[in-house]
Design a protein around this motif. Structure first.
Motif: not given
Length: 125
Positions: A78-97
C-alpha cells in the motif's frame, strides 16, 4: 469456452490450463471454469464443488495442482496515500460555537419626505 492453449494437466473431468481450472466437457461452455484470480476464493470453489455430477476426486486433484502452479499472490504494497485513506478519520476538536450575528434590519423609510422627490430605482437589461 474452449480449453486454453496451455494445458498443464488433464484429468477425466477437469484440466489445469493457462486460464485456471477448466471442465474438459465443452458442452458446459465454461460455466464451471475457475479462473486464476478466483482459485483462492474458497466460497467460489465450494460453490463449484457443490454442483451435481461432479467428480470430486478429479476436481480436488485439479485444484491442488492449480494452486501449486499459481500460488496466491501477496497483497500489493500500500502506498502512503492508500494507507491514509483507509485510516478512520480523527475526531474533530470541539470548538465553541460562534456568537450569532445580529439580525440585519431592512427598512424602507420615507419619513417626512414626499414620494415624488425620492430617487427612483430602475432595473434595466
Amino acid at each position: 469456452m474452449a480449453l486454453h492453449r496451455d494445458i498443464f494437466w488433464i484429468g477425466r473431468q477437469w484440466a489445469v490450463t493457462g486460464f485456471g481450472i477448466q471442465a474438459v466437457d465443452q458442452r458446459l461452455r465454461g460455466v464451471l471454469d475457475i479462473e486464476i484470480a478466483r482459485l483462492w476464493d474458497d466460497d467460489f470453489v465450494q460453490s463449484r464443488r457443490a454442483k451435481p455430477g461432479l467428480n470430486i476426486e478429479d476436481f480436488d486433484k485439479a485444484l491442488t495442482l492449480a494452486r501449486t502452479r499459481y500460488p496466491q499472490a501477496p497483497e500489493p504494497a500500500r502506498t502512503p496515500v492508500q494507507a491514509a485513506i483507509e485510516l478512520p478519520p480523527a475526531p474533530a476538536p470541539v470548538a465553541p460555537s460562534p456568537k450569532p450575528a445580529p439580525p440585519v434590519v431592512l427598512a424602507l423609510r420615507a419619513e417626512g419626505r414626499l414620494a415624488r422627490f425620492l430617487p427612483q430605482w430602475r432595473i434595466r437589461r
